[in-house]
Scaffold this motif. Structure first.
Motif, PDB file in Angstrom:
ATOM      1  N   ARG A 156      -4.960  29.094  23.616  1.00 37.39           N
ATOM      2  CA  ARG A 156      -4.559  27.715  23.344  1.00 37.39           C
ATOM      3  C   ARG A 156      -5.523  26.780  24.055  1.00 37.39           C
ATOM      4  O   ARG A 156      -6.021  27.107  25.140  1.00 37.39           O
ATOM      5  CB  ARG A 156      -3.142  27.424  23.855  1.00 37.39           C
ATOM      6  CG  ARG A 156      -2.046  28.294  23.313  1.00 37.39           C
ATOM      7  CD  ARG A 156      -0.726  27.981  23.986  1.00 37.39           C
ATOM      8  NE  ARG A 156      -0.302  26.627  23.685  1.00 37.39           N
ATOM      9  CZ  ARG A 156       0.511  26.307  22.671  1.00 37.39           C
ATOM     10  NH1 ARG A 156       0.975  27.253  21.885  1.00 37.39           N
ATOM     11  NH2 ARG A 156       0.867  25.064  22.451  1.00 37.39           N
ATOM     12  N   PRO A 157      -5.791  25.605  23.491  1.00 37.79           N
ATOM     13  CA  PRO A 157      -6.626  24.634  24.216  1.00 37.79           C
ATOM     14  C   PRO A 157      -5.875  24.069  25.412  1.00 37.79           C
ATOM     15  O   PRO A 157      -4.651  23.901  25.381  1.00 37.79           O
ATOM     16  CB  PRO A 157      -6.905  23.555  23.165  1.00 37.79           C
ATOM     17  CG  PRO A 157      -5.783  23.660  22.186  1.00 37.79           C
ATOM     18  CD  PRO A 157      -5.401  25.120  22.159  1.00 37.79           C
ATOM     19  N   ILE A 158      -6.616  23.802  26.485  1.00 32.56           N
ATOM     20  CA  ILE A 158      -6.048  23.171  27.674  1.00 32.56           C
ATOM     21  C   ILE A 158      -6.466  21.710  27.672  1.00 32.56           C
ATOM     22  O   ILE A 158      -7.658  21.404  27.778  1.00 32.56           O
ATOM     23  CB  ILE A 158      -6.516  23.864  28.963  1.00 32.56           C
ATOM     24  CG1 ILE A 158      -6.104  25.336  28.955  1.00 32.56           C
ATOM     25  CG2 ILE A 158      -5.960  23.155  30.196  1.00 32.56           C
ATOM     26  CD1 ILE A 158      -6.600  26.117  30.154  1.00 32.56           C
ATOM     27  N   PHE A 159      -5.510  20.811  27.551  1.00 30.21           N
ATOM     28  CA  PHE A 159      -5.807  19.388  27.484  1.00 30.21           C
ATOM     29  C   PHE A 159      -5.849  18.802  28.888  1.00 30.21           C
ATOM     30  O   PHE A 159      -5.029  19.124  29.746  1.00 30.21           O
ATOM     31  CB  PHE A 159      -4.755  18.676  26.626  1.00 30.21           C
ATOM     32  CG  PHE A 159      -4.761  19.114  25.186  1.00 30.21           C
ATOM     33  CD1 PHE A 159      -5.777  18.723  24.330  1.00 30.21           C
ATOM     34  CD2 PHE A 159      -3.759  19.949  24.707  1.00 30.21           C
ATOM     35  CE1 PHE A 159      -5.783  19.132  22.998  1.00 30.21           C
ATOM     36  CE2 PHE A 159      -3.754  20.360  23.385  1.00 30.21           C
ATOM     37  CZ  PHE A 159      -4.779  19.963  22.526  1.00 30.21           C
ATOM     38  N   HIS A 179      -5.488  15.568  20.654  1.00 27.79           N
ATOM     39  CA  HIS A 179      -5.010  14.306  21.209  1.00 27.79           C
ATOM     40  C   HIS A 179      -5.697  13.927  22.511  1.00 27.79           C
ATOM     41  O   HIS A 179      -5.557  12.794  22.989  1.00 27.79           O
ATOM     42  CB  HIS A 179      -3.492  14.347  21.426  1.00 27.79           C
ATOM     43  CG  HIS A 179      -3.033  15.317  22.471  1.00 27.79           C
ATOM     44  ND1 HIS A 179      -3.128  15.067  23.815  1.00 27.79           N
ATOM     45  CD2 HIS A 179      -2.475  16.556  22.359  1.00 27.79           C
ATOM     46  CE1 HIS A 179      -2.647  16.075  24.497  1.00 27.79           C
ATOM     47  NE2 HIS A 179      -2.242  17.006  23.646  1.00 27.79           N
ATOM     48  N   SER A 180      -6.439  14.861  23.126  1.00 27.19           N
ATOM     49  CA  SER A 180      -7.097  14.569  24.394  1.00 27.19           C
ATOM     50  C   SER A 180      -8.308  15.490  24.562  1.00 27.19           C
ATOM     51  O   SER A 180      -8.535  16.400  23.757  1.00 27.19           O
ATOM     52  CB  SER A 180      -6.115  14.769  25.555  1.00 27.19           C
ATOM     53  OG  SER A 180      -6.714  14.406  26.787  1.00 27.19           O
ATOM     54  N   VAL A 181      -9.056  15.240  25.611  1.00 28.89           N
ATOM     55  CA  VAL A 181     -10.214  16.084  25.934  1.00 28.89           C
ATOM     56  C   VAL A 181      -9.745  17.498  26.254  1.00 28.89           C
ATOM     57  O   VAL A 181      -8.705  17.707  26.881  1.00 28.89           O
ATOM     58  CB  VAL A 181     -10.977  15.491  27.138  1.00 28.89           C
ATOM     59  CG1 VAL A 181     -12.089  16.427  27.598  1.00 28.89           C
ATOM     60  CG2 VAL A 181     -11.546  14.129  26.777  1.00 28.89           C
ATOM     61  N   ILE A 182     -10.531  18.488  25.811  1.00 34.55           N
ATOM     62  CA  ILE A 182     -10.208  19.894  26.029  1.00 34.55           C
ATOM     63  C   ILE A 182     -11.109  20.464  27.116  1.00 34.55           C
ATOM     64  O   ILE A 182     -12.322  20.205  27.140  1.00 34.55           O
ATOM     65  CB  ILE A 182     -10.382  20.703  24.730  1.00 34.55           C
ATOM     66  CG1 ILE A 182      -9.413  20.191  23.668  1.00 34.55           C
ATOM     67  CG2 ILE A 182     -10.165  22.189  24.971  1.00 34.55           C
ATOM     68  CD1 ILE A 182      -9.621  20.832  22.319  1.00 34.55           C
ATOM     69  N   SER A 183     -10.536  21.241  27.995  1.00 32.78           N
ATOM     70  CA  SER A 183     -11.318  21.914  29.037  1.00 32.78           C
ATOM     71  C   SER A 183     -12.217  22.976  28.425  1.00 32.78           C
ATOM     72  O   SER A 183     -11.890  23.577  27.400  1.00 32.78           O
ATOM     73  CB  SER A 183     -10.376  22.562  30.052  1.00 32.78           C
ATOM     74  OG  SER A 183     -11.087  23.352  30.980  1.00 32.78           O
ATOM     75  N   TYR A 184     -13.377  23.223  29.047  1.00 34.09           N
ATOM     76  CA  TYR A 184     -14.241  24.326  28.634  1.00 34.09           C
ATOM     77  C   TYR A 184     -13.573  25.642  29.002  1.00 34.09           C
ATOM     78  O   TYR A 184     -13.209  25.865  30.157  1.00 34.09           O
ATOM     79  CB  TYR A 184     -15.601  24.237  29.321  1.00 34.09           C
ATOM     80  CG  TYR A 184     -16.474  23.118  28.821  1.00 34.09           C
ATOM     81  CD1 TYR A 184     -17.244  23.267  27.672  1.00 34.09           C
ATOM     82  CD2 TYR A 184     -16.539  21.901  29.497  1.00 34.09           C
ATOM     83  CE1 TYR A 184     -18.055  22.236  27.212  1.00 34.09           C
ATOM     84  CE2 TYR A 184     -17.340  20.866  29.048  1.00 34.09           C
ATOM     85  CZ  TYR A 184     -18.096  21.040  27.909  1.00 34.09           C
ATOM     86  OH  TYR A 184     -18.887  20.020  27.448  1.00 34.09           O
ATOM     87  N   GLY A 185     -13.420  26.517  28.024  1.00 30.71           N
ATOM     88  CA  GLY A 185     -12.745  27.787  28.263  1.00 30.71           C
ATOM     89  C   GLY A 185     -13.413  28.631  29.326  1.00 30.71           C
ATOM     90  O   GLY A 185     -12.753  29.187  30.213  1.00 30.71           O
TER      91      GLY A 185
END
Length: 312
Positions: free
Chosen positions: A270-273, A228-234
């Motif tokens: 988990r992805p960070i949005f 639903h949104s941009v994901i931070s680079y891990g």
């Protein structure tokens, strides 16, 4: 076997290194934490965030084009679009200097694995040698990527039980009102550093490493892959967390030297949005041999990691 080699010599670009230090250094330590801040020169040297030595996660920021060459090669059987990093492991045999010149060997490890959710998982291994130790691998990275199965609904990852958090307000986080609260189990943690993430931060890191993956680039392109949104680079946060640990975990670096080896392992749960506010938390009872840490907010743990300093 797919393989890319850069025989070098590859020199460190001073402006590139300065930008990496700017966006990956831990500045905002949590003042209420009982963790003591390392003030000795050895800890600063291991961090590599100033002076002549490199941060142990820095080479990871310059090898992405080699990863891209692997997954875009004619012999790679799938499209890399939408791939996400599941795990990352870095082993550095000694402190590395920015005056050294490096050669790289990157290869696709044998075997593609099917995940429980129907995606495909694969490893890319990179080894770096230095002009000071031409026949010795001084830095090794294993990056594990997952190609998720495309779905019409939002992609979600498993949420395993995580440790009990301290009061969110004490970490500078806003208590949630709309989201369902979760029960956290395990040893209690304390917050040692805090970071606010904006889209500009993600863009800066993407430009730095040369990654324009659509899930990190814009909201509309992230939605094409079910987010639903941009994901931070891990590894942007992985590098920041490792620096946070080396900065605040005084027991970890006590008695160490520039000849110590470093192991940094990171698992992305988990992805960070974006936008987001996260903290780096450590167990209240520190392990003097292993800097275990977590990137989390008041609801979820997103990243698990550990930093180990070894006297070789």
């Amino acid at each position: 076997e797919l393989e890319v080699m850069v025989q070098g010599p590859v020199s460190v670009n001073e402006s590139h290194l300065a930008k990496f230090r700017e966006i990956c250094t831990c500045f905002d330590t949590f003042k209420g934490s009982s963790a003591s801040i390392n003030q000795d020169d050895t800890a600063d040297n291991l961090r590599g965030m100033a002076g002549n030595l490199l941060p142990p996660t820095y080479l990871n920021a310059i090898i992405f084009p080699l990863h891209l060459a692997i997954v875009c090669a004619p012999g790679f059987p799938f499209s890399p679009l939408g791939a996400i990093q599941a795990r990352n492991s870095i082993f550095q045999v000694r402190a590395l200097s920015k005056s050294e010149k490096f050669s790289f060997r990157t290869r696709l490890s044998p075997g593609l694995r099917r995940t429980d959710r129907g995606g495909l998982e694969f490893d890319i291994r990179t080894e770096a040698t230095s002009d000071q130790d031409e026949n010795t691998v001084v830095w090794t990275n294993v990056a594990t990527y997952v190609l998720p199965q495309r779905r019409k609904r939002e992609v979600k990852t498993d949420m395993s039980p995580v440790s009990e958090l301290v009061d969110p307000a004490s970490c500078g986080l806003s208590p949630t009102s709309r989201r369902k609260s979760h029960s956290f189990m395990g040893p209690p943690r304390e917050c040692v550093a805090r970071r606010r993430l904006h889209w500009e931060d993600t863009k800066e890191y993407g430009d730095l490493i040369g990654n324009i993956d659509p899930i990190h680039s814009a909201q509309w392109s992230a939605r094409l892959f079910g987010y639903h949104s941009v994901i931070s680079y891990g590894m942007h946060l992985g590098a920041w967390a490792a620096d946070s640990v080396l900065k605040t975990h005084s027991c970890l670096t006590r008695g160490s030297s520039n000849s110590c080896a470093l192991l940094i392992e990171t698992k992305f749960r988990r992805p960070i949005f974006i936008p987001a506010v996260v903290v780096c938390a450590q167990p209240v009872v520190e392990d003097p041999t292993c800097g275990i840490h977590f990137i989390q907010d008041e609801d979820h743990t997103y990243i698990e990691g550990k930093v180990v300093v070894m006297n070789m």
